[in-house]
Design a protein around this motif. Structure first.
Motif, PDB file in Angstrom:
ATOM      1  N   ILE A  68       0.855  -1.185   0.000  1.00  0.00           N
ATOM      2  CA  ILE A  68       0.000   0.000   0.000  1.00  0.00           C
ATOM      3  C   ILE A  68       0.890   1.233   0.000  1.00  0.00           C
ATOM      4  N   VAL A  69       0.577   2.187  -0.853  1.00  0.00           N
ATOM      5  CA  VAL A  69       1.323   3.444  -0.878  1.00  0.00           C
ATOM      6  C   VAL A  69       0.419   4.550  -0.327  1.00  0.00           C
ATOM      7  N   ASP A  70       0.781   5.057   0.843  1.00  0.00           N
ATOM      8  CA  ASP A  70       0.074   6.192   1.442  1.00  0.00           C
ATOM      9  C   ASP A  70       0.582   7.459   0.746  1.00  0.00           C
ATOM     10  N   ASP A  71      -0.262   8.021  -0.097  1.00  0.00           N
ATOM     11  CA  ASP A  71       0.161   9.162  -0.917  1.00  0.00           C
ATOM     12  C   ASP A  71      -0.073  10.483  -0.193  1.00  0.00           C
ATOM     13  N   GLY A  72       0.579  10.640   0.966  1.00  0.00           N
ATOM     14  CA  GLY A  72       0.502  11.893   1.705  1.00  0.00           C
ATOM     15  C   GLY A  72      -0.849  12.156   2.333  1.00  0.00           C
ATOM     16  N   SER A  73      -1.480  11.115   2.885  1.00  0.00           N
ATOM     17  CA  SER A  73      -2.817  11.277   3.460  1.00  0.00           C
ATOM     18  C   SER A  73      -2.827  12.115   4.727  1.00  0.00           C
ATOM     19  N   GLY A  74      -1.752  12.107   5.491  1.00  0.00           N
ATOM     20  CA  GLY A  74      -1.688  12.935   6.689  1.00  0.00           C
ATOM     21  C   GLY A  74      -1.992  12.191   7.969  1.00  0.00           C
ATOM     22  N   ASP A  75      -1.879  12.919   9.081  1.00  0.00           N
ATOM     23  CA  ASP A  75      -2.016  12.320  10.419  1.00  0.00           C
ATOM     24  C   ASP A  75      -3.391  11.728  10.663  1.00  0.00           C
ATOM     25  N   ASP A  76      -4.430  12.302  10.104  1.00  0.00           N
ATOM     26  CA  ASP A  76      -5.785  11.831  10.370  1.00  0.00           C
ATOM     27  C   ASP A  76      -6.010  10.401   9.874  1.00  0.00           C
ATOM     28  N   TYR A  77      -5.137   9.889   9.031  1.00  0.00           N
ATOM     29  CA  TYR A  77      -5.345   8.567   8.420  1.00  0.00           C
ATOM     30  C   TYR A  77      -4.294   7.557   8.869  1.00  0.00           C
ATOM     31  N   ARG A  78      -3.466   7.937   9.835  1.00  0.00           N
ATOM     32  CA  ARG A  78      -2.395   7.047  10.274  1.00  0.00           C
ATOM     33  C   ARG A  78      -2.934   5.761  10.875  1.00  0.00           C
ATOM     34  N   SER A  79      -4.064   5.846  11.562  1.00  0.00           N
ATOM     35  CA  SER A  79      -4.613   4.646  12.208  1.00  0.00           C
ATOM     36  C   SER A  79      -5.030   3.599  11.181  1.00  0.00           C
ATOM     37  N   ILE A  80      -5.548   4.049  10.034  1.00  0.00           N
ATOM     38  CA  ILE A  80      -5.953   3.099   8.994  1.00  0.00           C
ATOM     39  C   ILE A  80      -4.737   2.380   8.438  1.00  0.00           C
ATOM     40  N   PHE A  81      -3.683   3.129   8.169  1.00  0.00           N
ATOM     41  CA  PHE A  81      -2.476   2.498   7.634  1.00  0.00           C
ATOM     42  C   PHE A  81      -1.782   1.636   8.684  1.00  0.00           C
ATOM     43  N   ALA A  82      -1.894   2.017   9.957  1.00  0.00           N
ATOM     44  CA  ALA A  82      -1.336   1.193  11.030  1.00  0.00           C
ATOM     45  C   ALA A  82      -2.067  -0.147  11.104  1.00  0.00           C
ATOM     46  N   THR A  83      -3.379  -0.115  10.920  1.00  0.00           N
ATOM     47  CA  THR A  83      -4.155  -1.358  10.902  1.00  0.00           C
ATOM     48  C   THR A  83      -3.744  -2.228   9.724  1.00  0.00           C
ATOM     49  N   ALA A  84      -3.507  -1.595   8.575  1.00  0.00           N
ATOM     50  CA  ALA A  84      -3.070  -2.350   7.399  1.00  0.00           C
ATOM     51  C   ALA A  84      -1.739  -3.052   7.680  1.00  0.00           C
ATOM     52  N   LYS A  85      -0.837  -2.377   8.374  1.00  0.00           N
ATOM     53  CA  LYS A  85       0.448  -2.993   8.727  1.00  0.00           C
ATOM     54  C   LYS A  85       0.242  -4.185   9.653  1.00  0.00           C
ATOM     55  N   GLN A  86      -0.675  -4.036  10.602  1.00  0.00           N
ATOM     56  CA  GLN A  86      -0.949  -5.126  11.540  1.00  0.00           C
ATOM     57  C   GLN A  86      -1.500  -6.353  10.823  1.00  0.00           C
ATOM     58  N   LEU A  87      -2.167  -6.111   9.712  1.00  0.00           N
ATOM     59  CA  LEU A  87      -2.727  -7.214   8.924  1.00  0.00           C
ATOM     60  C   LEU A  87      -1.689  -7.833   7.992  1.00  0.00           C
ATOM     61  N   GLY A  88      -0.458  -7.354   8.043  1.00  0.00           N
ATOM     62  CA  GLY A  88       0.604  -7.951   7.252  1.00  0.00           C
ATOM     63  C   GLY A  88       0.956  -7.213   5.975  1.00  0.00           C
ATOM     64  N   CYS A  89       0.376  -6.062   5.735  1.00  0.00           N
ATOM     65  CA  CYS A  89       0.653  -5.303   4.517  1.00  0.00           C
ATOM     66  C   CYS A  89       1.934  -4.484   4.676  1.00  0.00           C
ATOM     67  N   THR A  90       2.584  -4.246   3.572  1.00  0.00           N
ATOM     68  CA  THR A  90       3.695  -3.301   3.535  1.00  0.00           C
ATOM     69  C   THR A  90       3.135  -1.927   3.193  1.00  0.00           C
ATOM     70  N   VAL A  91       3.458  -0.918   3.983  1.00  0.00           N
ATOM     71  CA  VAL A  91       2.949   0.429   3.747  1.00  0.00           C
ATOM     72  C   VAL A  91       4.121   1.360   3.450  1.00  0.00           C
ATOM     73  N   LEU A  92       4.095   1.959   2.263  1.00  0.00           N
ATOM     74  CA  LEU A  92       5.085   2.957   1.857  1.00  0.00           C
ATOM     75  C   LEU A  92       4.423   4.319   1.964  1.00  0.00           C
TER      76      LEU A  92
END
Length: 347
Positions: free
Chosen positions: A31-55
């Motif tokens: 998953i590439v977080d294209d500058g979503s900002g602090d308000d969306y960090r929890s969603i990407f953190a959950t994605a990492k917990q599920l085993g995804c790579t987040v750039l």
């Protein structure tokens, strides 16, 4: 397979898609977080917990740049499986993603497109945008694609170098990909998928004016080069004939000038990423065709203008109309035909 998801300001549907993909397969998800900002960090953190790579991009850089960041990362991993690009807004069903993955395994040297059928209730802006782009693409390239704007696309791993070399950082990147595929030796294959629009597609980050201009710009450049060359051809024909009254000299001089301009424009502004090997292959064939068309052009012009005494401008219009389809078909078939020779490039 590797699933690449560019994401900007996602909602819970991204997490839902990850869960669904894990249920049907065990893909490597990037998953590439294209500058979503602090308000969306929890969603990407959950994605990492599920085993995804987040750039992560520190600032929004656009979908095209997010895709290339993902391609570059996957290339460095050295994986050999196919790469499937999907959107994060719930429009692409896991079953359709798997169908694209299966097609990629069976179709090397193809871009596999998940082609939406646009049945049922489709938002007006989405239906209009896709219809307009489809018609303009067909008019410009001569190739029919049902869904030019689909975000569900599959690629074999050996295409990553080329994918990184395509210009464009935002939505125009995906159109550039389609326009440049043939000259790079890749075919297009459409696989029908479900059309899913949630909440009238309100989650789309497509900017109707700015992004539409960017998407259509490659097509406009492609068409503009042809129109400019045609104008030069007509102008030089009339000028040389006025100065010399020699039809042969006028036809040859005009075609030489216009063909040089056309080839140079396409090389420098339309297909800017072609390597020298592509130039060496296409240039002799292009100018061999110019010579053939020139011969036919003069023969028809002579018959119409000198024998039938039809005015020069009208003779020119008739001649170009007769030769247009032949010239276009020949260029597609022999000058810029598919080739499996590809030049690696860095992201």
């Amino acid at each position: 397979m590797t699933v690449l998801i560019p994401s900007y300001e996602p909602d819970a549907r991204l997490i839902g898609l990850i869960h669904q993909l894990i249920e049907v397969d065990t893909p490597h998800i990037v998953i590439v977080d294209d500058g979503s900002g602090d308000d969306y960090r929890s969603i990407f953190a959950t994605a990492k917990q599920l085993g995804c790579t987040v750039l992560t991009h520190e600032h929004n850089m656009g979908k095209g740049r997010a895709l290339k960041t993902g391609f570059q990362y996957i290339k460095k991993l050295g994986r050999r499986d196919g790469v499937i690009c999907a959107d994060s807004d719930g429009q692409h069903l896991p079953a359709d993603i798997m169908r694209i993955a299966d097609a990629v395994d069976k179709l090397p040297h193809h871009i596999v497109l998940g082609s939406r059928q646009f049945t049922g209730e489709v938002p007006l802006r989405s239906r209009f945008g896709n219809t307009a782009t489809r018609k303009i693409y067909k008019f410009t390239t001569g190739s029919a694609i049902h869904d030019t704007q689909t975000g569900l696309r599959g690629f074999s791993n050996d295409m990553l170098d080329w994918l990184c070399s395509i210009p464009g950082d935002r939505f125009e990147y995906e159109m550039n990909m389609l326009l440049k595929a043939r000259s790079a030796g890749y075919r297009l294959k459409e696989i029908p998928i479900e059309t899913v629009y949630l909440e009238e597609n309100k989650s789309s980050h497509f900017r109707p004016l700015a992004d539409s201009i960017a998407v259509y710009l490659p097509i406009l450049k492609f068409s503009g080069a042809s129109l400019l060359s045609a104008a030069i051809d007509y102008g030089m024909l009339l000028l040389i004939h006025l100065l010399t009254t020699n039809l042969l000299l006028a036809v040859v001089g005009a075609r030489v000038c216009s063909s040089l301009v056309n080839y140079t424009m396409n090389r420098r502004f339309v297909f800017t990423d072609e390597g020298q090997s592509q130039v060496r292959r296409s240039m002799p064939k292009y100018f061999a065709l110019v010579l053939l068309i020139l011969t036919l052009n003069y023969g028809l012009m002579y018959g119409l203008n000198e024998v039938a005494h039809i005015p020069l401008l009208i003779s020119k219009l008739i001649t170009e109309g007769v030769l247009f389809l032949f010239s276009y078909w020949t260029q597609r078939k022999f000058v810029y035909h598919e080739t499996t020779n590809k030049k690696p490039a860095d992201c």
